[in-house]
Design an enzyme around this catalytic site. Structure first.
Site, PDB file in Angstrom:
ATOM      1  N   GLY A   8       0.737  -1.103  -0.023  1.00 46.37           N
ATOM      2  CA  GLY A   8      -0.057  -0.042   0.009  1.00 46.37           C
ATOM      3  C   GLY A   8       0.840   1.123   0.077  1.00 46.37           C
ATOM      4  N   TYR A 135     -15.753  -3.431   6.150  1.00 45.66           N
ATOM      5  CA  TYR A 135     -14.468  -2.925   6.572  1.00 45.66           C
ATOM      6  C   TYR A 135     -14.095  -3.326   8.145  1.00 45.66           C
ATOM      7  CZ  TYR A 135     -10.663   0.485   7.688  1.00 45.66           C
ATOM      8  OH  TYR A 135      -9.597   1.408   8.153  1.00 45.66           O
TER       9      TYR A 135
HETATM   10  C1  AKB Z   1     -11.995   5.200   7.413  1.00 42.48           C
HETATM   11  O1  AKB Z   1     -12.884   6.240   7.630  1.00 42.48           O
HETATM   12  O2  AKB Z   1     -12.446   4.456   6.835  1.00 42.48           O
HETATM   13  C2  AKB Z   1     -10.767   5.159   7.994  1.00 42.48           C
HETATM   14  C3  AKB Z   1     -10.647   4.446   9.457  1.00 42.48           C
HETATM   15  C4  AKB Z   1     -11.126   5.184  10.486  1.00 42.48           C
HETATM   16  O3  AKB Z   1     -10.309   3.468   9.526  1.00 42.48           O
HETATM   17  N1  AKB Z   1     -10.092   6.537   8.119  1.00 42.48           N
END
Ligand code: AKB
Length: 312
Positions: A8, A135
């Site tokens: 990355g 995520y």
């Molecule tokens: C996001 O907003 O997805 C990232 C995080 C908080 O991991 N910056």
């Protein structure tokens, strides 16, 4: 000396870390890797274990900063890709690090590991992690995977849960906390910004210099000081979108911020407002430096130079 691999490498953290580690250890000691062509980076997708293995072989990799991954908003648009890159990519790196006897691996987790039922203020180190984004799911599973490789195989994996990172070197990259980075760009370029989270939305944030110090701090610590093998809570500062807009407005005359929350509001609402990072402070001496005024001053002055827009 075995080399350092940074995946990355053209991303928000990678682009700063590559330069810093190259100035410390020499250009040829730090191997940059990205899925896009950028400078001298090896162009490899971290889901491709064979191509990744060739890079480990070619360069005798001894330390890895595995930063490649999708962020929260991009992850919600393509959850399968987020799962594949964030988790299969991590597993490939852990397996290759074991096979090549790498001495240390760094992998970033995030405040996104937390979820709607996590304590909102000062979320503790062992807070409930029940994310509502893909995520976040990859961050919780990734933390457990890192812990597993440490316990089962003795791999020295280290990790922090980054707050929203604010920096000027790269463009915003698909995160929810990126509203803050975009606000700086648009404030300078247009004097107006339509913010995609509500004015009262408070999130944990951190200026990039602090994030880099934390990353190097945990990686430089003696192994016996690392007590958490999932991921350490890390705090910088917390502010609302309207507090940031006001701080920018005090320095840039005529700046107007409007608010039009979209799907990212729900993501922001699922995260804590502030983080208790006492364990990182106690175990390896973490301490942030940037408050809101220092962050806003530094960002505006750096972006004004980068974009050739005077600060008035
Ligand atoms: C996001 O907003 O997805 C990232 C995080 C908080 O991991 N910056």
């Amino acid at each position: 000396m075995n080399k350092i691999l940074i995946t990355g490498s053209s991303g928000q953290i990678g682009s700063e870390l590559v330069g810093l580690l190259r100035s410390k250890y020499g250009n040829d000691q730090v191997v940059a890797l990205d899925n896009r062509k950028s400078g001298d980076a090896e162009v490899v997708d971290v889901t491709d274990v064979d191509a990744l293995g060739e890079v480990f072989n070619k360069h005798s990799i001894g330390t890895v900063y595995h930063l490649a991954g999708l962020l929260s908003a991009t992850g919600e648009k393509n959850p399968s890709l987020a799962w594949n890159v964030n988790l299969n990519g991590l597993k490939n790196i852990l397996d290759l690090s074991l096979a090549h006897k790498a001495d240390k691996v760094f992998w970033p987790s995030s405040i996104a590991a937390f979820g709607p039922s996590t304590q909102k203020k000062m979320a503790p180190q062992d807070a409930r992690t029940n994310p509502s984004t893909m995520y976040g799911v990859t961050k919780v599973a990734g933390e457990l995977l890192c812990d597993y490789y440490h316990t089962r195989y003795g791999l020295d994996v280290r990790s922090v849960r980054y707050p929203g990172l604010i920096s000027h070197a790269t463009e915003p990259g698909g995160g929810t906390t990126d509203y803050a980075v975009t606000m700086f760009y648009e404030a300078l370029q247009k004097r107006r910004y339509t913010c995609f989270v509500k004015p009262t939305t408070v999130l944990p944030m951190m200026y990039m210099d602090d994030a880099i110090r934390a990353t190097l701090g945990i990686m430089d610590a003696d192994a016996d000081r690392i007590k958490v093998h999932t991921s350490y809570n890390l705090a910088g500062l917390s502010f609302s979108a309207e507090e940031l807009a006001a701080a920018i407005g005090r320095r840039l005359s005529g700046f107007m911020c409007e608010y039009a929350p979209d799907f990212r509001q729900q993501i922001a609402d699922s995260w804590p407002e502030s983080i208790d990072d006492h364990q990182a402070r106690a175990d390896w001496g973490w301490k942030p430096k940037y408050d809101l005024d220092a962050l806003v001053d530094t960002m505006l002055s750096a972006l004004s130079k980068k974009l050739h827009i005077p600060l008035v």
